[in-house]
Scaffold this active site. Structure first.
Site, PDB file in Angstrom:
ATOM      1  N   ARG A   1       0.865  -1.255  -0.372  1.00  0.00           N
ATOM      2  CA  ARG A   1      -0.102  -0.537  -0.027  1.00  0.00           C
ATOM      3  C   ARG A   1       0.826   1.176  -0.458  1.00  0.00           C
ATOM      4  NH1 ARG A   1      -5.680  -0.238   1.798  1.00  0.00           N
ATOM      5  NH2 ARG A   1      -4.883   1.904   2.071  1.00  0.00           N
TER       6      ARG A   1
ATOM      7  N   HIS B   1      15.648 -10.749   4.554  1.00  0.00           N
ATOM      8  CA  HIS B   1      16.402 -11.476   3.253  1.00  0.00           C
ATOM      9  C   HIS B   1      16.300 -10.237   2.398  1.00  0.00           C
ATOM     10  CE1 HIS B   1      17.072 -15.619   0.640  1.00  0.00           C
ATOM     11  NE2 HIS B   1      17.091 -13.835  -0.195  1.00  0.00           N
TER      12      HIS B   1
ATOM     13  N   GLU C   1      20.275 -12.341   5.358  1.00  0.00           N
ATOM     14  CA  GLU C   1      20.430 -13.840   4.069  1.00  0.00           C
ATOM     15  C   GLU C   1      20.505 -12.958   2.929  1.00  0.00           C
ATOM     16  OE1 GLU C   1      17.908 -16.303   6.280  1.00  0.00           O
ATOM     17  OE2 GLU C   1      17.265 -15.677   4.674  1.00  0.00           O
TER      18      GLU C   1
ATOM     19  N   THR D   1      11.555 -17.336  -3.544  1.00  0.00           N
ATOM     20  CA  THR D   1      11.770 -17.709  -2.465  1.00  0.00           C
ATOM     21  C   THR D   1      13.299 -18.488  -3.332  1.00  0.00           C
ATOM     22  OG1 THR D   1      11.630 -18.414  -0.584  1.00  0.00           O
ATOM     23  CG2 THR D   1      10.542 -20.018  -2.185  1.00  0.00           C
TER      24      THR D   1
ATOM     25  N   HIS E   1      13.346 -22.569   6.597  1.00  0.00           N
ATOM     26  CA  HIS E   1      12.516 -22.702   5.378  1.00  0.00           C
ATOM     27  C   HIS E   1      11.268 -24.011   5.424  1.00  0.00           C
ATOM     28  CE1 HIS E   1      12.445 -21.283   0.989  1.00  0.00           C
ATOM     29  NE2 HIS E   1      11.337 -22.215   1.362  1.00  0.00           N
TER      30      HIS E   1
ATOM     31  N   HIS F   1       8.022 -16.886   6.877  1.00  0.00           N
ATOM     32  CA  HIS F   1       6.518 -17.123   6.384  1.00  0.00           C
ATOM     33  C   HIS F   1       5.589 -17.848   7.584  1.00  0.00           C
ATOM     34  CE1 HIS F   1       3.696 -17.856   2.951  1.00  0.00           C
ATOM     35  NE2 HIS F   1       3.078 -18.449   3.223  1.00  0.00           N
TER      36      HIS F   1
END
Length: 237
Positions: free
Chosen positions: A18, A43, A70, A100, A190, A214
């Site tokens: 936004r 990252h 990262e 990713t 991950h 995530h």
């Protein structure tokens, strides 16, 4: 106890959707640490689609735990890390435009390159970690680069765990045993989540740190960020 470093890329993604500064990335980082998080991971990618390079600079001033950056060690990334001097840099071979990370380093093919980059970071007092698959040859190759740590790429484990196949942990156990024998510190990340993190931690000897973004941010939408951070901490004890 295994340390929890929270990847805040998804917070930056939401902010960028936004424009403006809602949610406030810096406030979220402060709050995660206040809730008990033991590190902040970012990252940044070349297109700055979530974390911006300026974010990396701004975060340096407010992170009081551990700062982990990262990324693929291209020139701009190397310059950014040397400017920010985080506690740790994690080298990830992600391609430009990748959604990713999808694989660890070939530490044999890229040994000379990785060694040169790692030496530069270590000369500047930055701990190094290499993103690797749980393949014994890649662990041995990582040792030859002079890295301080490896980060085990856990997508395959998470997928097998979701299928009910707990034997998917086996390559990771073997990789961790070898890394311990070689004197390499072990991180992991991950697709780790509240569902699989405790099983993973209980089976990986010498697991120093996990980096989770995530899943943690997604779970926090339902359960609240403070609550979810502490749920992870309890499972990592």
């Amino acid at each position: 106890m295994t340390k929890l470093s929270v990847n805040i890329n998804k917070i930056a993604t939401l902010r960028n959707a936004r424009g403006g500064n809602v949610p406030d990335l810096l406030k979220v980082a402060v709050d995660i640490q206040r809730f008990g998080g033991q590190g902040i991971t970012i990252h940044p990618r070349p297109d700055e689609r979530h974390i911006r390079y300026q974010d990396a600079r701004d975060l340096k001033a407010i992170i009081t735990t551990e700062y982990n950056i990262e990324g693929n060690p291209q020139h701009n990334f190397i310059d950014l890390v040397l400017e920010c001097k985080p506690d740790q840099v994690t080298l990830v071979p992600d391609a430009i435009g990748a959604i990713t990370s999808s694989a660890g380093w070939d530490t044999i093919k890229n040994q000379e390159y990785l060694t040169e980059v790692i030496q530069e970071f270590q000369r500047n007092g930055i701990r190094t970690s290499i993103f690797v698959d749980p393949v014994l040859e890649m662990i041995e190759g990582a040792k030859k680069t002079g890295t301080d740590r490896i980060e085990l790429y856990t997508e395959a484990f998470a997928h097998q765990y979701d299928l009910g196949n707990k034997n998917g942990i086996d390559p990771y156990v073997k990789a961790a045993v070898l890394a311990n024998e070689l004197g390499l510190g072990i991180n992991a990340g991950h697709d780790l989540s509240l569902e699989n993190i405790q099983f993973f931690k209980q089976n990986i000897p010498g697991l120093l740190e996990v980096s989770i973004g995530h899943a943690l941010i997604s779970e926090a939408l339902y359960l609240g960020l403070d609550n979810v951070v502490n749920m992870y901490l309890n499972k990592l004890k």
